[in-house]
Design a protein around this motif. Sequence first.
Motif, mmCIF file in Angstrom:
data_model
loop_
_atom_site.group_PDB
_atom_site.id
_atom_site.type_symbol
_atom_site.label_atom_id
_atom_site.label_comp_id
_atom_site.label_asym_id
_atom_site.label_seq_id
_atom_site.Cartn_x
_atom_site.Cartn_y
_atom_site.Cartn_z
ATOM 1 N N LEU A 132 0.826 -1.204 0.000
ATOM 2 C CA LEU A 132 0.000 0.000 0.000
ATOM 3 C C LEU A 132 0.861 1.255 0.000
ATOM 4 N N ASN A 133 1.923 1.243 0.782
ATOM 5 C CA ASN A 133 2.816 2.402 0.820
ATOM 6 C C ASN A 133 3.443 2.661 -0.544
ATOM 7 N N ARG A 134 3.873 1.593 -1.192
ATOM 8 C CA ARG A 134 4.462 1.745 -2.520
ATOM 9 C C ARG A 134 3.448 2.297 -3.511
ATOM 10 N N PHE A 135 2.255 1.695 -3.525
ATOM 11 C CA PHE A 135 1.224 2.136 -4.461
ATOM 12 C C PHE A 135 0.848 3.591 -4.209
ATOM 13 N N SER A 136 0.718 3.969 -2.945
ATOM 14 C CA SER A 136 0.313 5.336 -2.604
ATOM 15 C C SER A 136 1.336 6.353 -3.092
ATOM 16 N N CYS A 137 2.604 6.058 -2.871
ATOM 17 C CA CYS A 137 3.656 6.987 -3.300
ATOM 18 C C CYS A 137 3.713 7.098 -4.825
ATOM 19 N N ILE A 138 3.583 5.958 -5.506
ATOM 20 C CA ILE A 138 3.604 5.976 -6.971
ATOM 21 C C ILE A 138 2.402 6.747 -7.511
ATOM 22 N N ALA A 139 1.230 6.512 -6.924
ATOM 23 C CA ALA A 139 0.012 7.172 -7.394
ATOM 24 C C ALA A 139 0.105 8.686 -7.280
ATOM 25 N N LEU A 140 0.758 9.169 -6.228
ATOM 26 C CA LEU A 140 0.831 10.609 -5.980
ATOM 27 C C LEU A 140 2.083 11.258 -6.559
ATOM 28 N N ALA A 141 2.945 10.459 -7.169
ATOM 29 C CA ALA A 141 4.215 10.990 -7.664
ATOM 30 C C ALA A 141 4.032 11.980 -8.808
ATOM 31 N N GLY A 142 3.033 11.753 -9.656
ATOM 32 C CA GLY A 142 2.811 12.659 -10.781
ATOM 33 C C GLY A 142 2.379 14.039 -10.326
ATOM 34 N N VAL A 143 1.373 14.093 -9.445
ATOM 35 C CA VAL A 143 0.915 15.399 -8.956
ATOM 36 C C VAL A 143 1.993 16.063 -8.110
ATOM 37 N N ALA A 144 2.782 15.258 -7.400
ATOM 38 C CA ALA A 144 3.864 15.815 -6.588
ATOM 39 C C ALA A 144 4.925 16.469 -7.470
ATOM 40 N N ALA A 145 5.257 15.815 -8.583
ATOM 41 C CA ALA A 145 6.246 16.383 -9.504
ATOM 42 C C ALA A 145 5.745 17.693 -10.097
ATOM 43 N N GLU A 146 4.477 17.723 -10.491
ATOM 44 C CA GLU A 146 3.902 18.960 -11.031
ATOM 45 C C GLU A 146 3.923 20.068 -9.985
ATOM 46 N N TYR A 147 3.558 19.723 -8.768
ATOM 47 C CA TYR A 147 3.504 20.720 -7.698
ATOM 48 C C TYR A 147 4.878 21.338 -7.452
ATOM 49 N N LEU A 148 5.899 20.500 -7.412
ATOM 50 C CA LEU A 148 7.244 21.000 -7.141
ATOM 51 C C LEU A 148 7.751 21.916 -8.251
ATOM 52 N N LEU A 149 7.358 21.632 -9.481
ATOM 53 C CA LEU A 149 7.859 22.409 -10.612
ATOM 54 C C LEU A 149 7.022 23.646 -10.913
ATOM 55 N N TYR A 150 5.707 23.532 -10.727
ATOM 56 C CA TYR A 150 4.816 24.609 -11.162
ATOM 57 C C TYR A 150 4.009 25.246 -10.035
ATOM 58 N N GLY A 151 4.120 24.698 -8.829
ATOM 59 C CA GLY A 151 3.393 25.276 -7.705
ATOM 60 C C GLY A 151 1.971 24.791 -7.567
ATOM 61 N N ILE A 152 1.492 24.050 -8.568
ATOM 62 C CA ILE A 152 0.139 23.501 -8.532
ATOM 63 C C ILE A 152 0.064 22.345 -9.521
ATOM 64 N N ALA A 153 -0.735 21.347 -9.181
ATOM 65 C CA ALA A 153 -0.918 20.207 -10.076
ATOM 66 C C ALA A 153 -2.181 20.403 -10.896
ATOM 67 N N GLU A 154 -2.092 20.123 -12.199
ATOM 68 C CA GLU A 154 -3.263 20.197 -13.074
ATOM 69 C C GLU A 154 -3.737 18.805 -13.480
ATOM 70 N N GLY A 155 -2.798 17.914 -13.783
ATOM 71 C CA GLY A 155 -3.153 16.549 -14.152
ATOM 72 C C GLY A 155 -3.118 15.639 -12.942
ATOM 73 N N GLY A 156 -3.585 14.405 -13.127
ATOM 74 C CA GLY A 156 -3.462 13.425 -12.052
ATOM 75 C C GLY A 156 -4.718 13.165 -11.255
ATOM 76 N N LEU A 157 -5.849 13.724 -11.670
ATOM 77 C CA LEU A 157 -7.090 13.476 -10.932
ATOM 78 C C LEU A 157 -7.427 11.991 -10.927
ATOM 79 N N ALA A 158 -7.181 11.308 -12.050
ATOM 80 C CA ALA A 158 -7.464 9.870 -12.126
ATOM 81 C C ALA A 158 -6.598 9.095 -11.139
ATOM 82 N N ASP A 159 -5.344 9.522 -10.959
ATOM 83 C CA ASP A 159 -4.449 8.856 -10.003
ATOM 84 C C ASP A 159 -4.994 8.974 -8.582
ATOM 85 N N ILE A 160 -5.440 10.169 -8.232
ATOM 86 C CA ILE A 160 -5.966 10.411 -6.890
ATOM 87 C C ILE A 160 -7.252 9.620 -6.670
ATOM 88 N N ASN A 161 -8.089 9.573 -7.697
ATOM 89 C CA ASN A 161 -9.341 8.820 -7.584
ATOM 90 C C ASN A 161 -9.081 7.325 -7.402
#
Length: 266
Positions: free
Chosen positions: A165-194
């Motif tokens: 579960l820990n692995r899956f959770s980190c992988i699922a949130l990695a896309g929005v986390a990368a966007e957040y770090l680079l742009y200050g906000i995530a636009e994609g990744g709603l499907a990952d969170i869902n």
Amino acid sequence: MMQVPQRLYSLDELRLNGIEASSLLSPVDATLGSIERNLQLAAALGGLAAWNVLGFNPQQVLYFSLGLLFLWTLDSVSFDGGVGSLVLDTIGHTFSQKYHNRVVQHEAGHFLIAYLVGILPKGYTLTSLEALKKEGSLNVQAGTAFVDFEFVEEVNAGKVSATTLNRFSCIALAGVAAEYLLYGIAEGGLADINKLDMLLKSLAFTQKKADSQVRWSVLNTVLLLRRHELARAKLAEAMSMGKSVGTCIGIIEETIDDSDIQLQLG
């Protein structure tokens, strides 16, 4: 490498680590939204122009509108909106460098975190058109695929270990986390969170327990991406050039220390 201690972190504790959860966990794709609105406006103006130039009568306009409504309904029911998503995504990649860059960085985040936590990526696509060509299905979105047999088996059995579960959770949130770090906000990744939300609900997590899992995963993933910023940047560049999975993995291994590979979670 030591992982972040697993416990319930408050939103204030996330902020102390430079993380504003609302900017990361509630993605809204403003770029594609703008493209969709512009297409709708163009279609409406085009319809009016055609009406005036070709002399369509009200009945013909009605039939044309009903035809468009039928096609939209068919796409929604038969392809889960796949045709519309394909069109929007293709236009986005073609005309918006900002959108294209976001997608690349998003998938690089998934790829890197997966490899760090011991899940081997087996392929990736950056556009819906590329995914369609590879998979032959409109219902398959662009993204990163993994060798995740163990996870699938545990989900099917209804018993997911803490480590999985820990692995899956980190992988699922990695896309929005990368966007957040680079742009200050995530636009994609709603499907990952869902998907993560659905998994936690299927495991009968209480809201407090789900919040604990998500906040810990966000903090752990963001700190990993910050630590390996150079690896992520090089990986994103390679993925944007369409390099093979093997080449991408080689870039990760060349850039980070061996001790950081296959981080043990849980």
